[in-house]
Design an enzyme around this catalytic site. Structure first.
Site, PDB file in Angstrom:
ATOM      1  N   HIS A 200       3.208 -10.988   4.323  1.00 14.97           N
ATOM      2  CA  HIS A 200       2.758 -10.552   5.646  1.00 14.97           C
ATOM      3  C   HIS A 200       3.906 -10.899   6.578  1.00 14.97           C
ATOM      4  O   HIS A 200       4.579 -11.926   6.378  1.00 14.97           O
ATOM      5  CB  HIS A 200       1.561 -11.352   6.148  1.00 14.97           C
ATOM      6  CG  HIS A 200       0.341 -11.270   5.278  1.00 14.97           C
ATOM      7  ND1 HIS A 200       0.139 -12.087   4.203  1.00 14.97           N
ATOM      8  CD2 HIS A 200      -0.756 -10.486   5.368  1.00 14.97           C
ATOM      9  CE1 HIS A 200      -1.029 -11.794   3.661  1.00 14.97           C
ATOM     10  NE2 HIS A 200      -1.593 -10.829   4.334  1.00 14.97           N
TER      11      HIS A 200
ATOM     12  N   ASP B 250       4.053 -14.524   7.267  1.00 15.66           N
ATOM     13  CA  ASP B 250       4.343 -15.455   6.159  1.00 15.66           C
ATOM     14  C   ASP B 250       5.832 -15.763   6.170  1.00 15.66           C
ATOM     15  O   ASP B 250       6.263 -16.845   5.780  1.00 15.66           O
ATOM     16  CB  ASP B 250       4.044 -14.833   4.785  1.00 15.66           C
ATOM     17  CG  ASP B 250       2.586 -14.498   4.586  1.00 15.66           C
ATOM     18  OD1 ASP B 250       1.743 -15.094   5.273  1.00 15.66           O
ATOM     19  OD2 ASP B 250       2.305 -13.616   3.742  1.00 15.66           O
TER      20      ASP B 250
ATOM     21  N   MET C 216       6.386  -5.494  -1.786  1.00 16.07           N
ATOM     22  CA  MET C 216       5.380  -5.003  -0.843  1.00 16.07           C
ATOM     23  C   MET C 216       5.423  -5.827   0.434  1.00 16.07           C
ATOM     24  O   MET C 216       5.755  -7.007   0.398  1.00 16.07           O
ATOM     25  CB  MET C 216       4.011  -5.119  -1.530  1.00 16.07           C
ATOM     26  CG  MET C 216       2.808  -4.725  -0.720  1.00 16.07           C
ATOM     27  SD  MET C 216       2.174  -6.076   0.297  1.00 16.07           S
ATOM     28  CE  MET C 216       0.888  -6.736  -0.737  1.00 16.07           C
TER      29      MET C 216
ATOM     30  N   GLU D 258      -6.496  -1.420   1.425  1.00 13.55           N
ATOM     31  CA  GLU D 258      -7.218  -2.425   0.637  1.00 13.55           C
ATOM     32  C   GLU D 258      -8.599  -2.704   1.229  1.00 13.55           C
ATOM     33  O   GLU D 258      -8.718  -3.179   2.348  1.00 13.55           O
ATOM     34  CB  GLU D 258      -6.386  -3.714   0.607  1.00 13.55           C
ATOM     35  CG  GLU D 258      -7.057  -4.847  -0.147  1.00 13.55           C
ATOM     36  CD  GLU D 258      -6.185  -6.094  -0.204  1.00 13.55           C
ATOM     37  OE1 GLU D 258      -4.972  -6.027   0.080  1.00 13.55           O
ATOM     38  OE2 GLU D 258      -6.739  -7.167  -0.525  1.00 13.55           O
TER      39      GLU D 258
ATOM     40  N   LYS E 176     -12.427  -4.475   1.408  1.00 14.45           N
ATOM     41  CA  LYS E 176     -13.122  -5.745   1.150  1.00 14.45           C
ATOM     42  C   LYS E 176     -14.471  -5.669   1.846  1.00 14.45           C
ATOM     43  O   LYS E 176     -14.548  -5.177   2.965  1.00 14.45           O
ATOM     44  CB  LYS E 176     -12.279  -6.905   1.698  1.00 14.45           C
ATOM     45  CG  LYS E 176     -12.741  -8.280   1.251  1.00 14.45           C
ATOM     46  CD  LYS E 176     -11.805  -9.376   1.761  1.00 14.45           C
ATOM     47  CE  LYS E 176     -12.249 -10.739   1.247  1.00 14.45           C
ATOM     48  NZ  LYS E 176     -11.397 -11.828   1.741  1.00 14.45           N
TER      49      LYS E 176
ATOM     50  N   GLU F  53      -8.783  -4.540  -5.102  1.00 10.69           N
ATOM     51  CA  GLU F  53      -8.701  -5.961  -5.505  1.00 10.69           C
ATOM     52  C   GLU F  53      -9.964  -6.364  -6.256  1.00 10.69           C
ATOM     53  O   GLU F  53     -11.079  -6.157  -5.772  1.00 10.69           O
ATOM     54  CB  GLU F  53      -8.507  -6.853  -4.278  1.00 10.69           C
ATOM     55  CG  GLU F  53      -8.568  -8.342  -4.640  1.00 10.69           C
ATOM     56  CD  GLU F  53      -8.095  -9.262  -3.538  1.00 10.69           C
ATOM     57  OE1 GLU F  53      -7.092  -8.922  -2.867  1.00 10.69           O
ATOM     58  OE2 GLU F  53      -8.722 -10.313  -3.337  1.00 10.69           O
TER      59      GLU F  53
ATOM     60  N   HIS G 189     -12.664  -8.424  -4.498  1.00 11.23           N
ATOM     61  CA  HIS G 189     -13.384  -7.757  -3.423  1.00 11.23           C
ATOM     62  C   HIS G 189     -14.543  -6.918  -3.954  1.00 11.23           C
ATOM     63  O   HIS G 189     -15.627  -6.908  -3.372  1.00 11.23           O
ATOM     64  CB  HIS G 189     -12.426  -6.902  -2.599  1.00 11.23           C
ATOM     65  CG  HIS G 189     -11.365  -7.711  -1.923  1.00 11.23           C
ATOM     66  ND1 HIS G 189     -10.360  -7.156  -1.181  1.00 11.23           N
ATOM     67  CD2 HIS G 189     -11.156  -9.057  -1.877  1.00 11.23           C
ATOM     68  CE1 HIS G 189      -9.576  -8.112  -0.706  1.00 11.23           C
ATOM     69  NE2 HIS G 189     -10.037  -9.273  -1.123  1.00 11.23           N
TER      70      HIS G 189
ATOM     71  N   ASP H  16      -4.353  -5.507  -6.580  1.00 16.35           N
ATOM     72  CA  ASP H  16      -4.439  -6.957  -6.379  1.00 16.35           C
ATOM     73  C   ASP H  16      -5.322  -7.539  -7.475  1.00 16.35           C
ATOM     74  O   ASP H  16      -6.531  -7.286  -7.527  1.00 16.35           O
ATOM     75  CB  ASP H  16      -5.047  -7.281  -5.006  1.00 16.35           C
ATOM     76  CG  ASP H  16      -4.018  -7.218  -3.877  1.00 16.35           C
ATOM     77  OD1 ASP H  16      -2.845  -6.874  -4.155  1.00 16.35           O
ATOM     78  OD2 ASP H  16      -4.387  -7.521  -2.724  1.00 16.35           O
TER      79      ASP H  16
ATOM     80  N   ASP I 237     -15.542 -15.545  -1.201  1.00 17.95           N
ATOM     81  CA  ASP I 237     -14.212 -15.151  -1.685  1.00 17.95           C
ATOM     82  C   ASP I 237     -13.561 -16.286  -2.493  1.00 17.95           C
ATOM     83  O   ASP I 237     -13.147 -17.287  -1.934  1.00 17.95           O
ATOM     84  CB  ASP I 237     -13.365 -14.850  -0.436  1.00 17.95           C
ATOM     85  CG  ASP I 237     -12.124 -14.062  -0.756  1.00 17.95           C
ATOM     86  OD1 ASP I 237     -11.955 -13.637  -1.907  1.00 17.95           O
ATOM     87  OD2 ASP I 237     -11.321 -13.876   0.173  1.00 17.95           O
TER      88      ASP I 237
ATOM     89  N   ASP J 160     -10.949 -15.975  -5.096  1.00 13.70           N
ATOM     90  CA  ASP J 160      -9.496 -15.862  -5.346  1.00 13.70           C
ATOM     91  C   ASP J 160      -8.996 -16.683  -6.528  1.00 13.70           C
ATOM     92  O   ASP J 160      -8.022 -17.427  -6.423  1.00 13.70           O
ATOM     93  CB  ASP J 160      -8.727 -16.323  -4.095  1.00 13.70           C
ATOM     94  CG  ASP J 160      -8.373 -15.157  -3.192  1.00 13.70           C
ATOM     95  OD1 ASP J 160      -8.652 -14.005  -3.551  1.00 13.70           O
ATOM     96  OD2 ASP J 160      -7.796 -15.412  -2.118  1.00 13.70           O
TER      97      ASP J 160
ATOM     98  N   ASP K  84      -3.095 -11.642  -6.328  1.00 12.77           N
ATOM     99  CA  ASP K  84      -3.483 -12.079  -4.982  1.00 12.77           C
ATOM    100  C   ASP K  84      -4.551 -13.159  -5.108  1.00 12.77           C
ATOM    101  O   ASP K  84      -5.749 -12.899  -4.981  1.00 12.77           O
ATOM    102  CB  ASP K  84      -3.998 -10.888  -4.164  1.00 12.77           C
ATOM    103  CG  ASP K  84      -4.210 -11.279  -2.714  1.00 12.77           C
ATOM    104  OD1 ASP K  84      -3.778 -12.386  -2.328  1.00 12.77           O
ATOM    105  OD2 ASP K  84      -4.817 -10.493  -1.969  1.00 12.77           O
TER     106      ASP K  84
END
Ligand code: GCO
Ligand code: MN
Ligand code: MN
Length: 390
Positions: free
Chosen positions: A57, A60, A91, A184, A186, A220, A223, A248, A258, A260, A290
């Site tokens: 991002h 980031d 990406m 994406e 979610k 993803e 998600h 993802d 969530d 992950d 991800d």
């Protein structure tokens, strides 16, 4: 003998800076691991071995309030780390969810000035991604949604989202960027309800865009599982539509918050069918993990997390190969599929005469219903292959 599950950059496995750089912070507690600079995260990924690239991002890499001088220094260190490790940037994406300005949406905000800022920030983030050679640009609308539907007309919100994507496609074309956009979905978290809750929702939006060819999806696993849906089927629809531009991978128990988790950690059988699908249909895009290591992990365990994601993919890929050459599987699949050239031809496309032929046919329902479908046997054999039974 070399370990057959050792990844190489050819596998196109990628990780976001935010994944292995995750500090273990959660809504109930602070960090358990130190914050790493982007260049240090690149080094960690290089240490994991076989990683193709890294994703980010905008913030980031460059914090939202960094000065020009600070940004230049971070970018310099990041570039050096990429050169040193031969990792690519695959990406890029925009953080349109952390800053309070986006608390009620970015592209779908009621406030025209917030929407303008979201476009401004995304264009700059696209410039940043392009500077590092990113090929895919992901859109995840973290705050594009609502807790209560009284405050916003969802039809208007959807139209605003479309306008923003159309604007940014044109910007990408205008700047000569190589981006393909990947949307994406979610269902919830961080908002109570998010617009475009499933991959299928985005697949329905894409044909209505001004530049549908450059836009696809980034499904993803976590998600779709949060919503109790079958991820493999969502990915299949994207593949069939030629719209799987990015994926993802992670893991998630069905219907939970969530999580992950490391790819393959929670639902190996679902992950197996997914890998089998991606390999069978020769998906060649990036496979981003991800996810992040659990809060109890230290640096060494974060490495185990990253290596585990890639290794599990490669193990499942090998299982998929064994599955498709397994004699018992082949025998059962033969029993399940009853092809007919003539009937397929008849059903391939409507003509009045084909319709007449079909209308004139008689079917023996009892005989058809009496055909064996040994699906229990097939799933049992699949389970045994996964569990390593010869
Ligand atoms: C999440 C999302 C994000 C996005 C990322 C890229 O659940 O938080 O999966 O990790 O993938 O923001 O746009
Ligand atoms: Mn996620
Ligand atoms: Mn994601």
């Amino acid at each position: 003998m070399p370990d057959p599950y050792t990844p190489t950059p050819k596998d196109r496995f990628t990780f976001g800076l935010w994944t292995v750089g995750h500090t273990g912070r959660d809504p109930f507690g602070g960090p358990t691991r130190p914050t790493l600079a982007p260049a240090e995260i690149v080094d960690l990924l290089a240490e994991a071995g076989g990683v193709h690239g890294v994703n980010f991002h905008d913030n980031d890499l460059v914090p939202i309030d960094a000065t020009d001088a600070e940004a230049a220094e971070i970018k310099r260190d990041f570039t050096t780390a990429l050169k040193r490790t031969k990792l690519k940037v695959a990406m890029a994406t925009t953080n349109l969810f952390s800053d309070p300005v986006f608390k009620d949406g970015a592209f779908t905000s009621h406030d025209a000035e917030v929407r303008a800022y979201a476009l401004h920030k995304t264009m700059r983030a696209m410039d940043l991604g392009a500077e590092f050679g990113a090929e895919v640009y992901v859109f995840w609308g973290g705050r594009e949604g609502a807790e209560f539907d009284a405050g916003k007309d969802p039809v208007e919100a959807i139209a605003r989202f479309r306008t923003a994507i159309d604007f940014l496609c044109a910007y990408s074309i205008d700047r000569g960027y190589p981006y393909r956009f990947a949307l994406e979905a979610k269902p919830n978290e961080p908002r109570g309800h998010m617009y475009f809750p499933t991959t299928a929702a985005y697949l329905a939006l894409i044909p209505t865009l001004a530049h549908p060819d450059m836009v696809g999806v980034n499904p993803e696993l976590a998600h779709e599982h949060m919503a109790g849906l079958n991820f493999t089927h969502a990915v299949a629809q994207a593949l069939e539509a030629g719209k799987l531009f990015h994926i993802d991978l992670n893991d998630q128990e069905f219907g939970r918050y969530d999580q992950d988790l490391r790819f393959g950690a929670a639902s190996p059988k679902q992950a197996f069918h997914l890998v089998r699908l991606l390999e069978q249909h020769k998906y060649e895009g990036f496979k981003q993990f991800d996810a992040h290591a659990v809060r109890t992990s230290d640096r060494e365990d974060v490495l185990a997390f990253a290596r585990g994601c890639m290794r599990n993919y490669l193990i499942l890929k090998e299982k998929a190969r064994l599955w498709s050459k397994d004699n018992e599987v082949k025998r059962l699949l033969r029993q399940l599929s009853r092809a007919s050239k003539d009937l397929d031809e008849l059903m391939s496309e409507h003509t009045p005469s084909r319709a007449e032929t079909l209308l004139g046919m008689t079917f023996d329902r009892e005989r058809l219903a009496g055909r064996r479908l040994p699906l229990e046997a097939l799933d049992q054999r699949t389970t045994e292959i996964l569990l390593g039974v010869e």
